[in-house]
Write a protein that holds these residues in place. Structure first.
Motif, PDB file in Angstrom:
ATOM      1  N   CYS A 180       0.829  -1.213   0.000  1.00  0.00           N
ATOM      2  CA  CYS A 180       0.000   0.000   0.000  1.00  0.00           C
ATOM      3  C   CYS A 180       0.865   1.266   0.000  1.00  0.00           C
ATOM      4  N   GLY A 181       0.488   2.214  -0.834  1.00  0.00           N
ATOM      5  CA  GLY A 181       1.169   3.501  -0.866  1.00  0.00           C
ATOM      6  C   GLY A 181       0.586   4.448   0.171  1.00  0.00           C
ATOM      7  N   MET A 182       1.402   5.364   0.656  1.00  0.00           N
ATOM      8  CA  MET A 182       0.959   6.369   1.638  1.00  0.00           C
ATOM      9  C   MET A 182       1.389   7.757   1.168  1.00  0.00           C
ATOM     10  N   VAL A 183       0.464   8.696   1.262  1.00  0.00           N
ATOM     11  CA  VAL A 183       0.782  10.101   1.018  1.00  0.00           C
ATOM     12  C   VAL A 183       0.231  10.917   2.181  1.00  0.00           C
ATOM     13  N   MET A 184       1.061  11.767   2.762  1.00  0.00           N
ATOM     14  CA  MET A 184       0.591  12.670   3.823  1.00  0.00           C
ATOM     15  C   MET A 184       0.749  14.110   3.345  1.00  0.00           C
ATOM     16  N   GLU A 185      -0.329  14.871   3.508  1.00  0.00           N
ATOM     17  CA  GLU A 185      -0.334  16.266   3.076  1.00  0.00           C
ATOM     18  C   GLU A 185      -0.609  17.191   4.250  1.00  0.00           C
ATOM     19  N   LYS A 186      -0.048  18.383   4.174  1.00  0.00           N
ATOM     20  CA  LYS A 186      -0.333  19.453   5.148  1.00  0.00           C
ATOM     21  C   LYS A 186      -1.049  20.555   4.396  1.00  0.00           C
ATOM     22  N   ARG A 187      -2.342  20.663   4.636  1.00  0.00           N
ATOM     23  CA  ARG A 187      -3.185  21.628   3.920  1.00  0.00           C
ATOM     24  C   ARG A 187      -2.935  21.568   2.406  1.00  0.00           C
ATOM     25  N   GLY A 188      -2.909  20.344   1.864  1.00  0.00           N
ATOM     26  CA  GLY A 188      -2.770  20.144   0.425  1.00  0.00           C
ATOM     27  C   GLY A 188      -1.348  20.038  -0.081  1.00  0.00           C
ATOM     28  N   GLU A 189      -0.371  20.372   0.754  1.00  0.00           N
ATOM     29  CA  GLU A 189       1.036  20.279   0.338  1.00  0.00           C
ATOM     30  C   GLU A 189       1.607  18.942   0.793  1.00  0.00           C
ATOM     31  N   GLN A 190       2.184  18.196  -0.140  1.00  0.00           N
ATOM     32  CA  GLN A 190       2.723  16.869   0.168  1.00  0.00           C
ATOM     33  C   GLN A 190       3.943  16.991   1.082  1.00  0.00           C
ATOM     34  N   VAL A 191       3.905  16.297   2.245  1.00  0.00           N
ATOM     35  CA  VAL A 191       5.019  16.390   3.198  1.00  0.00           C
ATOM     36  C   VAL A 191       5.677  15.045   3.485  1.00  0.00           C
ATOM     37  N   SER A 192       5.036  13.945   3.091  1.00  0.00           N
ATOM     38  CA  SER A 192       5.624  12.614   3.315  1.00  0.00           C
ATOM     39  C   SER A 192       5.000  11.620   2.354  1.00  0.00           C
ATOM     40  N   VAL A 193       5.849  10.774   1.790  1.00  0.00           N
ATOM     41  CA  VAL A 193       5.389   9.719   0.884  1.00  0.00           C
ATOM     42  C   VAL A 193       6.067   8.425   1.304  1.00  0.00           C
ATOM     43  N   GLY A 194       5.340   7.321   1.231  1.00  0.00           N
ATOM     44  CA  GLY A 194       5.948   6.046   1.607  1.00  0.00           C
ATOM     45  C   GLY A 194       5.055   4.891   1.224  1.00  0.00           C
ATOM     46  N   ALA A 195       5.320   3.757   1.841  1.00  0.00           N
ATOM     47  CA  ALA A 195       4.559   2.537   1.544  1.00  0.00           C
ATOM     48  C   ALA A 195       4.696   1.570   2.701  1.00  0.00           C
ATOM     49  N   GLY A 196       3.860   0.545   2.693  1.00  0.00           N
ATOM     50  CA  GLY A 196       3.920  -0.467   3.738  1.00  0.00           C
ATOM     51  C   GLY A 196       5.302  -1.067   3.894  1.00  0.00           C
ATOM     52  N   ALA A 197       5.984  -1.250   2.769  1.00  0.00           N
ATOM     53  CA  ALA A 197       7.306  -1.882   2.787  1.00  0.00           C
ATOM     54  C   ALA A 197       8.353  -1.043   3.525  1.00  0.00           C
ATOM     55  N   ALA A 198       8.090   0.264   3.732  1.00  0.00           N
ATOM     56  CA  ALA A 198       9.045   1.125   4.441  1.00  0.00           C
ATOM     57  C   ALA A 198       9.118   0.777   5.928  1.00  0.00           C
ATOM     58  N   THR A 229       2.216   0.088  14.112  1.00  0.00           N
ATOM     59  CA  THR A 229       3.250  -0.778  13.560  1.00  0.00           C
ATOM     60  C   THR A 229       4.510  -0.054  13.108  1.00  0.00           C
ATOM     61  N   GLY A 230       4.466   1.273  12.987  1.00  0.00           N
ATOM     62  CA  GLY A 230       5.672   1.998  12.591  1.00  0.00           C
ATOM     63  C   GLY A 230       5.443   2.868  11.366  1.00  0.00           C
ATOM     64  N   ALA A 231       6.323   3.838  11.197  1.00  0.00           N
ATOM     65  CA  ALA A 231       6.150   4.849  10.154  1.00  0.00           C
ATOM     66  C   ALA A 231       6.238   4.263   8.747  1.00  0.00           C
ATOM     67  N   LEU A 232       5.360   4.774   7.859  1.00  0.00           N
ATOM     68  CA  LEU A 232       5.372   4.373   6.452  1.00  0.00           C
ATOM     69  C   LEU A 232       6.173   5.356   5.598  1.00  0.00           C
ATOM     70  N   GLY A 233       6.609   6.439   6.196  1.00  0.00           N
ATOM     71  CA  GLY A 233       7.369   7.453   5.470  1.00  0.00           C
ATOM     72  C   GLY A 233       8.001   8.418   6.455  1.00  0.00           C
ATOM     73  N   PRO A 234       8.726   9.425   5.962  1.00  0.00           N
ATOM     74  CA  PRO A 234       9.430  10.368   6.840  1.00  0.00           C
ATOM     75  C   PRO A 234       8.475  11.155   7.743  1.00  0.00           C
TER      76      PRO A 234
END
Length: 260
Positions: A180-198, A229-234
């Motif tokens: 699974c992919g993960m994207v985290m945004e702060k008010r629409g600005e992308q701040v972290s990207v990752g995946a389950g494998a991270a 379970t732990g962080a998927l991205g920074p």
């Protein structure tokens, strides 16, 4: 009880009570002494339990290989989760509630069976898990300026603060935990990207490590426990007024909001 272990526990406890970070504790207990660091964590866990806090699970930290290398370790760590650390999706975090907050997106597991064995398999974790939820962990540090090494973060309850759980449970069979992919945004600005494998290659591998470790320590994971379970991205730094939304493919999204 070793006097320096008690001193380290007192420093972290007082930092939490005052809302002001303290100096690192590694000089008291040894920068890589895992046993003494967990002894510090346990002293303060017991203090909280006596004061009426309810333990509801564990968080897994140091699941990123890059962070492990940075701290010179080859395994994750864990911290306690208490009921008053859990926020609803979008619930506001008051200023000062977490010292030096940062946010990271994670997969949370909620167990329906206990895991008493010291040697668990992925199948054991799958069978014991009722459902997964998207989560944002709001990590914080009682150590000034995040000046941490391994012993500091373990002693400081694995740098835990709060955690936000999504509100739509999903069975593990219904999404790809590892891919699974993960994207985290702060008010629409992308701040972290990752995946389950991270997360240690697979979040379920992290859960196996935790289940084994807690059983070996005589405090096995129980039915009803929440496992982060732990962080998927920074991680991303959180400031007053920030609103973060983490979307995890197949699992849904969750928001963490910080009061202005």
């Amino acid at each position: 009880m070793n006097m320096q272990v008690q001193q380290a526990a007192d420093l972290i406890w007082e930092a939490h009570q005052r809302g002001e970070p303290c100096a690192p504790v590694r000089d008291l207990i040894g920068a890589t002494d895992i046993e003494r660091a967990y002894a510090v964590q346990k002293i303060n866990t017991d203090r909280w339990l006596v004061r009426g806090r309810r333990a509801v699970g564990r968080k897994i930290g140091l699941t990123s290989v890059a962070v492990q290398k940075q701290l010179g370790v080859d395994q994750p760590d864990f911290g306690m989760l208490f009921a008053d650390m859990c926020l609803c999706d979008g619930e506001e975090v008051a200023p000062g509630r977490v010292l030096q907050p940062k946010v990271e997106a994670e997969i949370a597991l909620v167990l329906e069976r206990s895991l008493p064995h010291e040697q668990n398999t992925v199948a054991d974790i799958l069978r014991a898990t009722a459902y997964a939820l998207p989560s944002i962990e709001i990590v914080g540090s009682r150590i000034a300026n995040w000046d941490i090494r391994l012993a500091d973060t373990i002693a400081d309850n694995a740098s835990s603060g709060l955690f936000v759980l999504g509100s739509r449970p999903v069975k593990l069979s219904e999404f790809d935990v590892m891919g699974c992919g993960m994207v985290m945004e702060k008010r629409g600005e992308q701040v972290s990207v990752g995946a389950g494998a991270a997360c240690l290659g697979n979040p379920l591998r992290a859960a196996v490590w935790l289940a084994d470790t807690m059983a070996r320590l005589g405090s096995p994971l129980q039915a009803g426990d929440i496992v982060l379970t732990g962080a998927l991205g920074p991680m991303a730094v959180a400031r007053p007024g920030d609103v973060f939304e983490a979307s995890i493919e197949g699992l849904g999204s969750v928001r963490a909001a910080f009061s202005a």
